[in-house]
Every structure is written in structure tokens, then in C-alpha cells.
Design an enzyme around this catalytic site. Structure first.
Site, short mmCIF file in Angstrom:
data_model
loop_
_atom_site.label_atom_id
_atom_site.label_comp_id
_atom_site.label_asym_id
_atom_site.label_seq_id
_atom_site.Cartn_x
_atom_site.Cartn_y
_atom_site.Cartn_z
N CYS A 112 0.82 -1.23 0.00
CA CYS A 112 0.00 0.00 0.00
C CYS A 112 0.84 1.26 0.00
O CYS A 112 0.33 2.35 -0.29
CB CYS A 112 -0.94 0.01 1.19
N HIS A 235 -3.43 7.16 2.71
CA HIS A 235 -3.83 5.84 2.18
C HIS A 235 -5.19 5.50 2.78
O HIS A 235 -5.43 5.64 3.98
CB HIS A 235 -2.78 4.81 2.56
N ASN A 265 -10.27 -0.39 0.40
CA ASN A 265 -8.81 -0.24 0.38
C ASN A 265 -8.30 -0.78 -0.96
O ASN A 265 -8.32 -1.98 -1.20
CB ASN A 265 -8.23 -1.03 1.56
#
Ligand code: UT7
Length: 310
Positions: A112, A235, A265
Site C-alpha cells: 500500500c 492511504h 482499500n
């Protein structure tokens, strides 16, 4: 000369899977997912769409937005942990499809935080004048490594791509400071075997601590104060983690980018997708100070302080 963002693009699959859809296939509830994560729905790519297809569309949009041609690209960096196959890389597949004949190409594996690693790598080439235009893509098709029988992970993730063209901008604009880091001792908390496996609580604790610290560190390195920040683009893993970073910066709620409710996500894609949405909505303006921050499997993290504009 500074390196900055001169074009942006995104691509999201059309198919929406809501929390209510997931209630029908696993032991979960819309209420649990919304209150624990902030997620309401996510996009899932169909069988015929792979990671490189999402990346390609986002890249085409970014190239057009920058007003350059693919032949002008010097380097293609694709941050992903879900490439079509181990090799050739997604970046090489893009190089062919875009016709970016002179571009070097490689993928970046930092989960990520991959898009932060990509932007910061691009910055080095641009600021040394080695390269002028670098395409950086964050893309994932996480649905293909999701265990749809594991409610601990299946409700969290989504598919998508975001891309930027980076190039030279004026002294007062572009990347002002950055931080990158890794802690391999935490690799056991988030990894792929056949499917993605995660110790949510451990990742949560790490994320809350690291996101806040990285934000403060990049501001210090840039010689800025909390009150100088106009926008936070974190994020998009979990609204509770994002809120912790926002509170650490003492920013008002409307100064943080939020797309987690509609896309879940999307790992390496979440920061560039969120940037694109804020720009499209006109919430980021010339001269604004933006902090981008990400964390992920590895464990890895990265943050950037950037002044928007050319
Ligand atoms: O991009 C980086 C990747 N990962 C992350 O950022 C994830 C970081 N971690 C998190 O976001 C959170 O830890 C989660 C959202 C994954 C979990 O939230 P939590 O508040 O830490 O919940 P928990 O793991 O402590 O679980 C609480 C309960 C458990 O039941 P028991 O053991 O208390 O009876 C779980 O079994 O919630 C249960 N649970 C669920 N219930 C309904 C776990 N997943 C679900 C679910 N639906 N989908």
C-alpha cells in the site's frame, strides 16, 4: 528544479459490490463494516479485466491530462502487488500498449506504500535531470488474491488504478520533502500466501503510529508547520486510521481526502485515486501544501509534502 505532478488519471471498474451484497455471501453486516472501517462499497473488476488493463486506462488519462505524448516518457514505474503475472512486469506491458518506446520500465513492490515509493523514485531521476517525464501508476486487482471465505479481509479491499505524470516544475512547487521506511520484522502481519492474510489488529496499531509520525516528519523536513497544511491525502485503508493521522495534524475534517467509503482499500491505488478525485472536485488549488502518506505490507511506509502547481 523540483519534481512535481503535471498530469493525473484514474480508472475504476464499473461493478459495485456493497456491504449488503457481502452480507449475502459471508457472516458479516453492513453495520460492522461501516463502523469498523468506514467502507460502504467497493469496485470489483470482472474476469476479463486484469491489473494491466486498469493501469493502462489510468495511464492514458494521466498522459492526456499532462498534455504530453507517450513517446516522451522516460520511465514507467508501476506500484502493485497484484501484477498480471510475476513477469513481464505490468510496467513493461504498459510500455508496449502505450507505445512509450524510449521509456525504461519496472514494477515496485511496496504494497500500500508502493505509490509513495514510486513518486519518490521518480523524483530522483527528474531532479538530477536524468529523466524529464515519469509515469507513476498505483494499481491493484486485489479481488484475485482475496479469500472470499475470510471475513477478516474480504470486506476491506477493492480494485482500481490511479496514475500521475511527474516532471519538472518551478522551485516553489512540487515535492518539498519525503520520508520512506520499512520494517521487515512486521512482514508476518500482512502477506500473501495463496490469498492475502492479515493480522488486522497489529497492522492497525502500526498504521496509526506510523501515519501520524510520517506526517510530522515530512513537515519538519520541509520546514513547515501543521497549520501550513492545506490538504491531507492518506492511504485509504480504514477511516479510523485516517482520522488518527488527521487529528495528529490538527486538520479540520474537510481537509482530508476520503474515498474509502466508495472504493474500500485499493492498496497502491488509493492515494492517486484520492488525489484525482480532490482535483476533479476543485478542492486542491495552486500553491496548496499537500501531505500524502501511506503504509502497508512489508511493512512499508512513505510520506510526501508537496506544493501543488507547476
Ligand atoms: O492497507 C493496509 C492493510 N490493512 C489495514 O489497514 C487493516 C488494519 N486493520 C484494521 O483496519 C482493523 O483491524 C480491522 C478493520 C481489520 C478490524 O477491526 P478491529 O476493530 O481491529 O476488529 P478486530 O479484529 O478486533 O475484531 C473484532 C471482532 C472479532 O470478533 P471477536 O473475536 O471479538 O468475537 C472478529 O471476528 O469482529 C469480528 N469480525 C467481523 N465481524 C463481522 C472480523 N471481521 C468481521 C466482519 N464482519 N467482516
Amino acid at each position: 528544479m523540483n519534481a512535481g505532478i503535471i498530469g493525473i488519471g484514474k480508472c475504476l471498474p464499473e461493478k459495485i459490490v456493497t456491504n449488503h451484497d457481502l452480507e449475502k455471501i459471508m457472516d458479516t453486516s453492513d453495520e460492522w463494516i461501516r463502523t469498523r472501517t468506514g467502507i460502504e462499497e467497493r469496485r470489483i473488476a470482472d474476469q476479463d479485466t486484469d491489473t494491466s488493463d486498469l493501469a493502462y486506462q489510468a495511464a492514458v488519462n494521466a498522459i492526456e491530462n499532462a498534455g504530453i505524448n507517450a513517446e516522451q516518457l522516460d520511465l514507467i514505474l508501476v506500484a502493485t502487488v497484484t501484477p498480471d503475472r510475476p513477469f513481464p512486469s505490468v510496467s513493461c506491458m504498459l510500455q508496449e500498449r502505450l507505445g512509450a518506446k524510449k521509456a525504461a520500465a519496472m514494477d515496485i513492490s511496496a504494497a500500500c506504500a508502493g505509490f509513495m515509493y514510486g513518486m519518490i523514485t521518480a523524483k530522483q531521476f527528474i531532479e538530477t535531470s536524468a529523466y524529464k517525464y515519469v509515469l507513476v501508476v498505483g494499481v491493484e486487482k486485489l479481488s484475485k488474491i482475496t479469500n472470499w471465505e475470510d471475513r477478516n479481509t474480504a470486506v476491506l479491499f477493492g480494485d482500481g488504478a490511479g496514475a500521475v505524470i511527474m516532471g519538472p516544475v518551478s522551485e516553489e512547487r512540487g515535492i518539498l520533502a519525503f520520508e520512506l521506511g520499512a520494517d521487515g520484522t512486521g512482514g508476518k502481519h500482512l502477506y500473501q500466501d495463496e490469498y492475502l492474510i492479515m493480522n488486522g489488529r497489529e497492522v492497525f496499531k502500526f498504521a496509526v503510529r506510523q501515519m501520524g509520525e510520517s506526517c510530522i516528519n515530512v513537515l519538519e523536513k520541509a520546514g513547515l508547520k501543521k497549520e501550513d497544511v492545506d490538504f491531507l491525502v492518506p492511504h485509504q485503508a480504514n477511516i479510523r486510521i485516517m482520522e488518527a493521522a488527521r487529528q495528529r495534524l490538527e486538520l479540520p475534517e474537510d481537509k482530508m481526502s476520503k474515498t474509502v467509503h466508495k472504493y474500500g482499500n485499493t492498496s497502491a491505488a488509493s492515494i492517486p485515486i484520492s488525489m484525482v478525485e480532490e482535483l476533479e472536485a476543485g478542492r486542491i488549488k495552486d500553491g496548496d501544501v499537500i501531505v500524502m502518506v501511506g503504509f502497508g505490507g512489508g511493512l512499508t511506509w512513505g510520506a510526501i509534502a508537496l506544493r501543488w502547481g507547476l
